[in-house]
Write an enzyme that holds these catalytic residues in place. Sequence first.
Site, PDB file in Angstrom:
ATOM      1  N   TRP A 186      12.929  -3.409 -70.316  1.00 17.20           N
ATOM      2  CA  TRP A 186      13.045  -4.683 -69.564  1.00 17.20           C
ATOM      3  C   TRP A 186      12.308  -5.786 -70.013  1.00 17.20           C
ATOM      4  O   TRP A 186      11.859  -6.760 -69.578  1.00 17.20           O
ATOM      5  CB  TRP A 186      12.433  -3.676 -68.312  1.00 17.20           C
ATOM      6  CG  TRP A 186      13.085  -4.684 -67.140  1.00 17.20           C
ATOM      7  CD1 TRP A 186      13.946  -6.006 -66.982  1.00 17.20           C
ATOM      8  CD2 TRP A 186      12.893  -5.000 -65.572  1.00 17.20           C
ATOM      9  NE1 TRP A 186      14.291  -6.682 -65.973  1.00 17.20           N
ATOM     10  CE2 TRP A 186      13.307  -5.724 -65.604  1.00 17.20           C
ATOM     11  CE3 TRP A 186      12.042  -3.780 -65.075  1.00 17.20           C
ATOM     12  CZ2 TRP A 186      13.285  -6.120 -63.861  1.00 17.20           C
ATOM     13  CZ3 TRP A 186      11.551  -4.379 -63.561  1.00 17.20           C
ATOM     14  CH2 TRP A 186      12.358  -5.390 -63.062  1.00 17.20           C
ATOM     15  N   ASP A 187      10.971  -5.420 -71.078  1.00 17.01           N
ATOM     16  CA  ASP A 187      10.293  -7.068 -71.398  1.00 17.01           C
ATOM     17  C   ASP A 187      10.457  -6.399 -73.111  1.00 17.01           C
ATOM     18  O   ASP A 187       9.731  -6.982 -73.551  1.00 17.01           O
ATOM     19  CB  ASP A 187       9.212  -6.802 -70.443  1.00 17.01           C
ATOM     20  CG  ASP A 187       7.991  -7.823 -70.785  1.00 17.01           C
ATOM     21  OD1 ASP A 187       8.678  -8.979 -70.854  1.00 17.01           O
ATOM     22  OD2 ASP A 187       6.905  -8.200 -70.986  1.00 17.01           O
ATOM     23  N   LEU A 188      11.357  -5.912 -73.540  1.00 17.62           N
ATOM     24  CA  LEU A 188      11.300  -6.820 -75.618  1.00 17.62           C
ATOM     25  C   LEU A 188      11.971  -7.661 -75.664  1.00 17.62           C
ATOM     26  O   LEU A 188      12.452  -8.198 -76.303  1.00 17.62           O
ATOM     27  CB  LEU A 188      12.167  -5.167 -75.825  1.00 17.62           C
ATOM     28  CG  LEU A 188      11.587  -4.644 -77.523  1.00 17.62           C
ATOM     29  CD1 LEU A 188      10.666  -3.770 -77.119  1.00 17.62           C
ATOM     30  CD2 LEU A 188      12.492  -3.373 -78.214  1.00 17.62           C
ATOM     31  N   HIS A 189      10.978  -8.752 -75.484  1.00 21.73           N
ATOM     32  CA  HIS A 189      10.364  -9.627 -76.537  1.00 21.73           C
ATOM     33  C   HIS A 189       9.433  -9.433 -77.970  1.00 21.73           C
ATOM     34  O   HIS A 189       8.793  -8.519 -77.887  1.00 21.73           O
ATOM     35  CB  HIS A 189       9.797 -11.008 -75.627  1.00 21.73           C
ATOM     36  CG  HIS A 189       8.315 -10.635 -75.761  1.00 21.73           C
ATOM     37  ND1 HIS A 189       6.882 -10.834 -75.305  1.00 21.73           N
ATOM     38  CD2 HIS A 189       8.003 -10.306 -73.937  1.00 21.73           C
ATOM     39  CE1 HIS A 189       6.625 -10.284 -75.474  1.00 21.73           C
ATOM     40  NE2 HIS A 189       6.491 -10.144 -73.939  1.00 21.73           N
ATOM     41  N   ASN A 192       6.141  -7.814 -77.766  1.00 24.59           N
ATOM     42  CA  ASN A 192       5.812  -6.783 -77.349  1.00 24.59           C
ATOM     43  C   ASN A 192       6.697  -5.929 -78.887  1.00 24.59           C
ATOM     44  O   ASN A 192       6.731  -4.776 -78.467  1.00 24.59           O
ATOM     45  CB  ASN A 192       6.803  -6.481 -76.229  1.00 24.59           C
ATOM     46  CG  ASN A 192       5.680  -6.910 -74.866  1.00 24.59           C
ATOM     47  OD1 ASN A 192       4.620  -7.033 -75.512  1.00 24.59           O
ATOM     48  ND2 ASN A 192       6.491  -7.080 -73.460  1.00 24.59           N
TER      49      ASN A 192
END
Length: 287
Positions: A186-189, A192
């Site tokens: 959900w937050d794989l920028h 990260n």
Amino acid sequence: MVVRVTGVPGEGGAREELPDRTARFLRNWDLRADGPARHGTASLVTPVIAPDGTPAALKVQHLDAECAGEAAALRAWSGDGAVRLLRDDPPTATLLLERLDAARPLTALPDAREAVTVVAALLTRLTARPAPPGLRHLGDIARGMLERTPGALRAEPDPAVRRLLADCAAALREVAAEPGGRLLHWDLHYGNVLAGDRAPWLAIDPKPLAGDPGFELLPALANRYDPADTLRRFGTLTGALGLDRERARAWTLARVLQNRLWQLTDPAAPRPHPDPRLGVGAILRHP
């Protein structure tokens, strides 16, 4: 820097600051600090040496809905594409993690196209697993977004953005009945993803969610934003994950809507101008 956390019980029920909790877990888990800590908005990560001599990282953080399932997700992945969990304390969401190279995030990779390929490969592995029980579900989040959309459209001051949000909501309605059940990061920028010893790149800091992998794509499209490369990136991601492009497009537009809902309701939410997420939405609305 002192990072304050409210409402997190410590020993005896007292509220703790993150440095205080770090010191407590260093004692309780017999860890030795091995360098300066790095902090985020609600977490503190300290390089440590475990009792057996293994380099590790102690992560203390605010216990909230976003991090509540982090240990469960890391345990399910068991190091396949993500940082390995060594130990955790569920009441405080404190984690002992394998040590990665915090000085080498994927953001430092000069070739943005290569970086997208790395994220695509990681997402292919991370989303291959069904979500463990107890995680938040995309279906509930989708319903909440659709309930909030009418108010958001009234609050949005920009007519062009209002039209985009209405299209995003329409796309979400097409897929909301089938939200999926895969384990999502959900937050794989790119920030990260860190370099590691046992694998070239590994994901960190998940905000776990059960849902459709199409909901995972926006960070890789909006970070290091390049309008001219957006559709190619979208094709790389959907191709690697084997996703239906129309469903993935709808879930990505839903993610654009989610971000704008956050900005409209939280004064502390970042508001870049121009906003790359809205830019991605405008491109994918009429690909």
